[in-house]
Write a protein that holds these residues in place. Structure first.
Motif, PDB file in Angstrom:
ATOM      1  N   LEU A  59      20.917  36.851  41.258  1.00  0.00           N
ATOM      2  CA  LEU A  59      21.656  37.244  42.451  1.00  0.00           C
ATOM      3  C   LEU A  59      22.749  36.231  42.712  1.00  0.00           C
ATOM      4  N   SER A  60      23.907  36.703  43.119  1.00  0.00           N
ATOM      5  CA  SER A  60      25.026  35.835  43.475  1.00  0.00           C
ATOM      6  C   SER A  60      25.615  36.345  44.780  1.00  0.00           C
ATOM      7  N   VAL A  61      26.029  35.429  45.636  1.00  0.00           N
ATOM      8  CA  VAL A  61      26.691  35.782  46.889  1.00  0.00           C
ATOM      9  C   VAL A  61      27.966  34.951  46.963  1.00  0.00           C
ATOM     10  N   LEU A  62      29.115  35.616  47.068  1.00  0.00           N
ATOM     11  CA  LEU A  62      30.395  34.936  47.138  1.00  0.00           C
ATOM     12  C   LEU A  62      31.076  35.214  48.472  1.00  0.00           C
ATOM     13  N   LYS A  63      31.758  34.220  48.987  1.00  0.00           N
ATOM     14  CA  LYS A  63      32.624  34.388  50.159  1.00  0.00           C
ATOM     15  C   LYS A  63      34.047  34.415  49.618  1.00  0.00           C
ATOM     16  N   ILE A  64      34.718  35.549  49.793  1.00  0.00           N
ATOM     17  CA  ILE A  64      36.063  35.743  49.245  1.00  0.00           C
ATOM     18  C   ILE A  64      37.037  35.892  50.406  1.00  0.00           C
ATOM     19  N   THR A  65      38.037  35.021  50.442  1.00  0.00           N
ATOM     20  CA  THR A  65      39.059  35.067  51.486  1.00  0.00           C
ATOM     21  C   THR A  65      40.347  35.601  50.877  1.00  0.00           C
ATOM     22  N   ILE A  66      40.861  36.677  51.453  1.00  0.00           N
ATOM     23  CA  ILE A  66      42.110  37.278  50.980  1.00  0.00           C
ATOM     24  C   ILE A  66      43.161  37.062  52.069  1.00  0.00           C
ATOM     25  N   ALA A  67      44.219  36.362  51.743  1.00  0.00           N
ATOM     26  CA  ALA A  67      45.275  36.043  52.712  1.00  0.00           C
ATOM     27  C   ALA A  67      46.004  37.315  53.148  1.00  0.00           C
ATOM     28  N   PRO A  68      46.688  37.270  54.294  1.00  0.00           N
ATOM     29  CA  PRO A  68      47.490  38.431  54.720  1.00  0.00           C
ATOM     30  C   PRO A  68      48.517  38.801  53.652  1.00  0.00           C
ATOM     31  N   ASN A  69      48.797  40.074  53.525  1.00  0.00           N
ATOM     32  CA  ASN A  69      49.786  40.607  52.585  1.00  0.00           C
ATOM     33  C   ASN A  69      49.528  40.152  51.148  1.00  0.00           C
ATOM     34  N   SER A  70      48.254  40.173  50.747  1.00  0.00           N
ATOM     35  CA  SER A  70      47.870  39.740  49.400  1.00  0.00           C
ATOM     36  C   SER A  70      47.091  40.836  48.699  1.00  0.00           C
ATOM     37  N   SER A  71      47.008  40.689  47.373  1.00  0.00           N
ATOM     38  CA  SER A  71      46.271  41.668  46.583  1.00  0.00           C
ATOM     39  C   SER A  71      45.447  40.948  45.527  1.00  0.00           C
ATOM     40  N   LEU A  72      44.230  41.421  45.310  1.00  0.00           N
ATOM     41  CA  LEU A  72      43.446  40.941  44.184  1.00  0.00           C
ATOM     42  C   LEU A  72      43.981  41.611  42.922  1.00  0.00           C
ATOM     43  N   ASP A  73      43.781  40.984  41.784  1.00  0.00           N
ATOM     44  CA  ASP A  73      44.172  41.609  40.518  1.00  0.00           C
ATOM     45  C   ASP A  73      43.258  42.803  40.254  1.00  0.00           C
ATOM     46  N   TRP A  74      43.744  43.733  39.417  1.00  0.00           N
ATOM     47  CA  TRP A  74      42.899  44.847  39.008  1.00  0.00           C
ATOM     48  C   TRP A  74      41.707  44.285  38.248  1.00  0.00           C
ATOM     49  N   HIS A  75      40.520  44.779  38.546  1.00  0.00           N
ATOM     50  CA  HIS A  75      39.303  44.291  37.915  1.00  0.00           C
ATOM     51  C   HIS A  75      38.223  45.362  37.983  1.00  0.00           C
ATOM     52  N   GLN A  76      37.125  45.102  37.289  1.00  0.00           N
ATOM     53  CA  GLN A  76      35.965  45.980  37.379  1.00  0.00           C
ATOM     54  C   GLN A  76      34.710  45.109  37.345  1.00  0.00           C
ATOM     55  N   HIS A  77      33.618  45.674  37.839  1.00  0.00           N
ATOM     56  CA  HIS A  77      32.345  44.963  37.878  1.00  0.00           C
ATOM     57  C   HIS A  77      31.363  45.635  36.926  1.00  0.00           C
ATOM     58  N   PRO A  78      30.717  44.848  36.044  1.00  0.00           N
ATOM     59  CA  PRO A  78      29.715  45.427  35.161  1.00  0.00           C
ATOM     60  C   PRO A  78      28.334  45.545  35.817  1.00  0.00           C
ATOM     61  N   ILE A  79      28.222  45.100  37.072  1.00  0.00           N
ATOM     62  CA  ILE A  79      26.941  45.094  37.787  1.00  0.00           C
ATOM     63  C   ILE A  79      27.119  45.626  39.203  1.00  0.00           C
ATOM     64  N   PRO A  80      26.062  46.139  39.803  1.00  0.00           N
ATOM     65  CA  PRO A  80      26.145  46.607  41.194  1.00  0.00           C
ATOM     66  C   PRO A  80      26.407  45.454  42.163  1.00  0.00           C
ATOM     67  N   ASN A  81      27.185  45.743  43.193  1.00  0.00           N
ATOM     68  CA  ASN A  81      27.435  44.759  44.241  1.00  0.00           C
ATOM     69  C   ASN A  81      27.882  45.465  45.508  1.00  0.00           C
ATOM     70  N   ALA A  82      27.811  44.742  46.597  1.00  0.00           N
ATOM     71  CA  ALA A  82      28.228  45.289  47.889  1.00  0.00           C
ATOM     72  C   ALA A  82      28.979  44.208  48.641  1.00  0.00           C
ATOM     73  N   ALA A  83      30.040  44.608  49.326  1.00  0.00           N
ATOM     74  CA  ALA A  83      30.870  43.665  50.067  1.00  0.00           C
ATOM     75  C   ALA A  83      30.757  43.922  51.567  1.00  0.00           C
ATOM     76  N   TYR A  84      30.436  42.869  52.310  1.00  0.00           N
ATOM     77  CA  TYR A  84      30.402  42.912  53.770  1.00  0.00           C
ATOM     78  C   TYR A  84      31.703  42.287  54.255  1.00  0.00           C
ATOM     79  N   VAL A  85      32.453  42.997  55.091  1.00  0.00           N
ATOM     80  CA  VAL A  85      33.705  42.462  55.624  1.00  0.00           C
ATOM     81  C   VAL A  85      33.367  41.655  56.868  1.00  0.00           C
ATOM     82  N   GLN A  86      33.469  40.342  56.724  1.00  0.00           N
ATOM     83  CA  GLN A  86      33.136  39.444  57.831  1.00  0.00           C
ATOM     84  C   GLN A  86      34.237  39.449  58.885  1.00  0.00           C
ATOM     85  N   SER A  87      35.494  39.491  58.411  1.00  0.00           N
ATOM     86  CA  SER A  87      36.621  39.563  59.350  1.00  0.00           C
ATOM     87  C   SER A  87      37.805  40.219  58.658  1.00  0.00           C
TER      88      SER A  87
END
Length: 145
Positions: A59-87
């Protein structure tokens, strides 16, 4: 038949404690509240999950911060995961179809598996807490051209 006084006291105490015993045995604890945020057998786009990787779970838990007007690169996940939007607010977009889903603070998103996608923000950034159910040696995500 008359019961000795101490036997009556013990029996009465035992009977009075039964409701507390059964409440604790069935998860009713004072001061604890539980709310299911997500329970799903499929990703946000309707794709059903097939299976977990074979082997020892990691199990892994990551905190990911995305700045305003930003984009993550295109990607895919080989495993199930769920994202909770903290803010903030994040939009998830599938590369193949352009299908989008906006997720706001307090919501949970069941992510797609083996499908290229990205997340992006507008004027408001976002902080995500992402829970991955994987296997040691299997990457959490993979870049997609």
């Amino acid at each position: 038949m008359r019961w000795p006084k101490h036997t009556l006291v013990i029996c009465t105490a035992a009977m009075l404690s039964l409701p507390t015993f059964f409440a604790q045995a069935h998860g009713d604890k004072r001061g604890v509240d539980s709310e299911t945020l997500l329970e799903s057998e499929h990703a946000w786009d309707g794709t059903r999950y097939s299976a977990y990787p074979q082997g020892t779970p990691q199990l892994s838990v990551l905190k990911i911060t995305i700045a305003p007007n930003s984009s993550l690169d295109w990607h895919q996940h080989p495993i199930p995961n769920a994202a909770y939007v903290q803010s903030g607010v994040v939009t998830i977009e599938k590369k193949s179809s352009g299908e989008k889903r906006q997720v706001t603070a307090g919501e949970v998103l069941p992510e797609v598996v083996d499908i290229a996608h990205r997340g992006y923000t507008t004027q408001e950034g976002a902080v995500l807490i992402v829970f991955y159910a994987g296997k040691k040696g299997v990457p959490l995500s993979e870049a997609v051209e």
